[in-house]
Enzyme design. Structure first.
Site, PDB file in Angstrom:
ATOM      1  N   ALA A  76       0.830  -1.205   0.000  1.00  0.00           N
ATOM      2  CA  ALA A  76       0.000   0.000   0.000  1.00  0.00           C
ATOM      3  C   ALA A  76       0.867   1.258   0.000  1.00  0.00           C
ATOM      4  O   ALA A  76       0.607   2.211  -0.743  1.00  0.00           O
ATOM      5  CB  ALA A  76      -0.939   0.001   1.210  1.00  0.00           C
ATOM      6  N   GLU A  95      10.002   3.471   6.798  1.00  0.00           N
ATOM      7  CA  GLU A  95       9.722   2.085   7.163  1.00  0.00           C
ATOM      8  C   GLU A  95      10.481   1.736   8.431  1.00  0.00           C
ATOM      9  O   GLU A  95      11.701   1.886   8.498  1.00  0.00           O
ATOM     10  CB  GLU A  95      10.129   1.152   6.019  1.00  0.00           C
ATOM     11  CG  GLU A  95      10.178  -0.323   6.359  1.00  0.00           C
ATOM     12  CD  GLU A  95       8.844  -0.864   6.864  1.00  0.00           C
ATOM     13  OE1 GLU A  95       8.835  -1.515   7.937  1.00  0.00           O
ATOM     14  OE2 GLU A  95       7.810  -0.635   6.197  1.00  0.00           O
ATOM     15  N   ASN A 103       4.050  -7.233   5.501  1.00  0.00           N
ATOM     16  CA  ASN A 103       3.283  -8.461   5.292  1.00  0.00           C
ATOM     17  C   ASN A 103       3.040  -8.750   3.816  1.00  0.00           C
ATOM     18  O   ASN A 103       2.708  -9.876   3.462  1.00  0.00           O
ATOM     19  CB  ASN A 103       1.927  -8.367   6.015  1.00  0.00           C
ATOM     20  CG  ASN A 103       1.971  -8.976   7.396  1.00  0.00           C
ATOM     21  OD1 ASN A 103       2.937  -9.605   7.788  1.00  0.00           O
ATOM     22  ND2 ASN A 103       0.900  -8.787   8.149  1.00  0.00           N
ATOM     23  N   THR A 104       3.196  -7.741   2.965  1.00  0.00           N
ATOM     24  CA  THR A 104       3.013  -7.978   1.535  1.00  0.00           C
ATOM     25  C   THR A 104       3.964  -9.060   1.048  1.00  0.00           C
ATOM     26  O   THR A 104       3.603  -9.900   0.222  1.00  0.00           O
ATOM     27  CB  THR A 104       3.247  -6.679   0.736  1.00  0.00           C
ATOM     28  OG1 THR A 104       2.394  -5.649   1.244  1.00  0.00           O
ATOM     29  CG2 THR A 104       2.944  -6.891  -0.740  1.00  0.00           C
ATOM     30  N   GLY A 110      -2.562 -14.699  -4.224  1.00  0.00           N
ATOM     31  CA  GLY A 110      -2.711 -13.827  -5.376  1.00  0.00           C
ATOM     32  C   GLY A 110      -3.541 -12.598  -5.076  1.00  0.00           C
ATOM     33  O   GLY A 110      -3.780 -12.251  -3.913  1.00  0.00           O
ATOM     34  N   HIS A 303      -6.455 -18.052   9.693  1.00  0.00           N
ATOM     35  CA  HIS A 303      -6.305 -18.801   8.444  1.00  0.00           C
ATOM     36  C   HIS A 303      -6.281 -20.291   8.764  1.00  0.00           C
ATOM     37  O   HIS A 303      -5.601 -20.717   9.693  1.00  0.00           O
ATOM     38  CB  HIS A 303      -5.014 -18.393   7.729  1.00  0.00           C
ATOM     39  CG  HIS A 303      -4.973 -18.797   6.297  1.00  0.00           C
ATOM     40  ND1 HIS A 303      -4.803 -20.102   5.904  1.00  0.00           N
ATOM     41  CD2 HIS A 303      -5.080 -18.078   5.152  1.00  0.00           C
ATOM     42  CE1 HIS A 303      -4.800 -20.160   4.578  1.00  0.00           C
ATOM     43  NE2 HIS A 303      -4.973 -18.938   4.104  1.00  0.00           N
ATOM     44  N   ARG A 340     -12.885 -18.874   4.901  1.00  0.00           N
ATOM     45  CA  ARG A 340     -11.829 -19.220   5.853  1.00  0.00           C
ATOM     46  C   ARG A 340     -12.356 -19.484   7.253  1.00  0.00           C
ATOM     47  O   ARG A 340     -11.846 -20.357   7.965  1.00  0.00           O
ATOM     48  CB  ARG A 340     -10.776 -18.109   5.877  1.00  0.00           C
ATOM     49  CG  ARG A 340      -9.946 -18.070   4.614  1.00  0.00           C
ATOM     50  CD  ARG A 340      -8.970 -16.917   4.599  1.00  0.00           C
ATOM     51  NE  ARG A 340      -8.062 -17.019   3.462  1.00  0.00           N
ATOM     52  CZ  ARG A 340      -7.133 -16.128   3.169  1.00  0.00           C
ATOM     53  NH1 ARG A 340      -6.994 -15.043   3.925  1.00  0.00           N
ATOM     54  NH2 ARG A 340      -6.348 -16.290   2.124  1.00  0.00           N
ATOM     55  N   HIS A 443      -4.053 -14.654  11.078  1.00  0.00           N
ATOM     56  CA  HIS A 443      -3.550 -14.271   9.770  1.00  0.00           C
ATOM     57  C   HIS A 443      -3.791 -12.805   9.421  1.00  0.00           C
ATOM     58  O   HIS A 443      -2.932 -12.155   8.842  1.00  0.00           O
ATOM     59  CB  HIS A 443      -4.200 -15.160   8.702  1.00  0.00           C
ATOM     60  CG  HIS A 443      -3.755 -14.867   7.311  1.00  0.00           C
ATOM     61  ND1 HIS A 443      -2.422 -14.831   6.947  1.00  0.00           N
ATOM     62  CD2 HIS A 443      -4.457 -14.593   6.180  1.00  0.00           C
ATOM     63  CE1 HIS A 443      -2.320 -14.564   5.667  1.00  0.00           C
ATOM     64  NE2 HIS A 443      -3.536 -14.392   5.173  1.00  0.00           N
ATOM     65  N   GLY A 486      -7.192 -13.466  -1.200  1.00  0.00           N
ATOM     66  CA  GLY A 486      -6.895 -12.732  -2.422  1.00  0.00           C
ATOM     67  C   GLY A 486      -7.353 -11.290  -2.394  1.00  0.00           C
ATOM     68  O   GLY A 486      -6.963 -10.489  -3.247  1.00  0.00           O
TER      69      GLY A 486
END
Length: 510
Positions: A76, A95, A103-104, A110, A303, A340, A443, A486
């Site tokens: 983001a 950062e 986390n990206t 996907g 998750h 989930r 998650h 996703g």
């Protein structure tokens, strides 16, 4: 030792740690020994973006003021920075960790999007309305509908934008809670996270956008109600106040903050987490301090498929490409591609709260992330189903019967046992066979600060706080009570771009 010498030593150590970490191909999700390793060492051990130290801006290039400050260098934040730069701004990214990505980097399955050019090229019939309806259903009709509408309607353009900057996501699969193939992956079918971070970092560097790591923003500054900068600590020593005309907060969620999770959801105490250690909710706290409000803070996604010893996410694409879940008795027990929360509940209902993902060489060839799981030692393999059953200590005759029944269901396109309708394009008949033991893990945090579709942060009265924008997992409301797999990558790109565009418009209007 004086302050300057100490700062220099810490900087040198950080450089060495980052270089060492970036050479480790398996570190991205590795949280082993996380209770004993120091914060910098743990962060570096998780760096798998392929970034080198040369991609980060030296401290001596820091300026006192920028047009826009972006807090957080995940998907983001970097998307916001690129759009702000394209709008003529002079942005900077701070950062707090030693490497960019957040986390990206850990994203696996996907990016969801509907009505994309890649879907059309592959003959996939999809619509924004269907994407909207299925996401709303997955969130139990609790999603912020205005945010969701903007999200789905801008998903295809986000795929186009990524493609325009050299990030091609044209390998399409399906994830739980969806009825159409709309989960876009890199062309080779590999996990999206590292590919996305590498591509965004390359663009940030090419555009000359300064990105400072080990830059821990502690506080937002305000004058007359307008956010106009940040207080940031560099290399754990040097504190500076940096001014700006707008601030975009993209610091992620709080999935690694055990205390905060336990306070809002005591029932999740003790769960492993797939989150990188920097996901501690810093942005939420600093936004609340300047009058921002939160939504859905108790909505935390667990998750269903996490390798427990290393807290490593086993991506939904493995099930999307045909894998099934079996219990210790060798039997299936749920629709593997349900939402989930439902799959998690089914696993938690088992005696040992764990299960096995079982798949064949066909699934392995289509879900490239499995190669990483093999490198990390998670995958059991055997030439026959009976031999695999012995490897994972389940009844061989039952596992064989389970796969025979499943393969018949795939052939007939009907799962009479659990009503699964997706991820049934291929049966499980191509030896060798594989299994990964999994259980649920924390998650994603659906809750966060409240924003509108312009990504403006809202106060308790629902009014925008001037100069303050936010995007990504730090925000709440979009996903409601349950996030569809996703959708998080889609969120960071769609709303990250929007934050860059709208913050630039705000600055120009001043």
């Amino acid at each position: 030792m004086n302050k300057k010498v100490l700062s220099a030593l810490i900087l040198v150590l950080s450089v060495l740690l980052v270089i060492a970490g970036c050479g480790s191909g398996n570190a991205g999700n590795n949280t082993e020994n996380k209770e004993t390793a120091g914060p910098t060492a743990k962060a570096t051990a998780e760096a798998t973006s392929g970034a080198s130290q040369t991609e980060y801006t030296p401290f001596d290039q820091l300026k006192d003021k920028y047009d826009i400050i972006i807090v957080g260098a995940g998907g983001a934040g970097m998307s916001a920075a690129l759009e702000a730069k394209a709008s003529g701004m002079n942005p900077v990214i701070f950062e707090k960790m030693p490497v960019a990505g957040g986390n990206t980097t850990k994203s696996s399955s996907g990016m969801n999007a509907s009505e994309t050019k890649f879907q059309k090229e592959q003959g996939i019939q999809d619509s924004n309305d269907l994407f909207y309806e299925e996401t709303l259903k997955g969130g139990h009709d609790t999603n912020d509908k205005e945010m969701l509408r903007f999200f789905v309607d801008n998903s295809a353009s986000a795929i186009d934008w990524l493609d325009s900057i050299g990030i091609k996501l044209n390998n399409i699969t399906i994830t739980g809670g969806m009825n159409e193939k709309r989960t876009h992956r890199p062309e080779d079918g590999s996990a999206i996270g590292q590919y996305l971070v590498k591509g965004l970092l390359q663009n940030v560097r090419e555009q000359g956008i300064p990105l400072f790591v080990n830059a821990d923003v502690k506080e937002l500054t305000q004058t007359d109600g307008k956010v106009n900068g940040v207080k940031v600590v560099f290399n754990q020593v040097d504190e500076k106040t940096i001014a700006s005309n707008a601030v975009v907060v993209t610091t992620g969620g709080f999935g690694a903050n055990k205390e905060l999770i336990a306070s809002v959801r005591p029932d999740l105490k003790g769960y492993v987490t797939t989150n990188q250690i920097g996901s501690t909710g810093d942005g939420i706290k600093m936004i609340e301090q300047v009058g921002g409000t939160t939504v859905d803070m108790d909505q935390i996604q667990v998750h269903p498929t996490v390798q427990q010893e290393k807290s490593y996410l086993i991506g939904e694409a493995v099930r999307g490409e045909g894998a099934i879940l079996v219990a210790q008795d060798g039997k299936r027990f749920t629709n593997e591609l349900g939402t989930r929360d439902n799959v998690t509940a089914a696993i938690n209902a088992l005696a040992d709260k764990s299960a096995y993902l079982v798949f064949d060489s066909g699934v392995k060839s289509r879900a490239k992330a499995i190669q990483q799981y093999e490198k990390m030692g998670f995958v059991k393999t055997a030439d026959t189903i009976e031999a695999l059953a012995k490897e994972i200590n389940v009844p061989a005759d039952q596992l064989k019967a389970t796969l025979d029944t499943w393969n018949s269901s795939v052939k007939n396109k009907k799962d009479a046992e659990f009503g699964r309708t997706t991820g049934m394009d291929n049966d499980l008949s191509a030896a060798p066979y594989y299994a990964i033991k999994i259980g649920p893990g924390i998650h994603y945090t659906m809750g966060g600060v409240k924003i509108n579709t312009n990504t403006e942060v809202l106060n308790k009265e629902g009014k925008a706080i001037p100069g303050l924008f936010a995007a990504g997992e730090v925000t709440g409301g979009l996903h409601g009570q349950n996030r569809i797999g996703g959708n998080s990558v889609a969120e960071i790109i769609i709303f990250g771009r929007q934050a860059g565009i709208k913050s630039a418009e705000f600055v120009k209007a001043q």
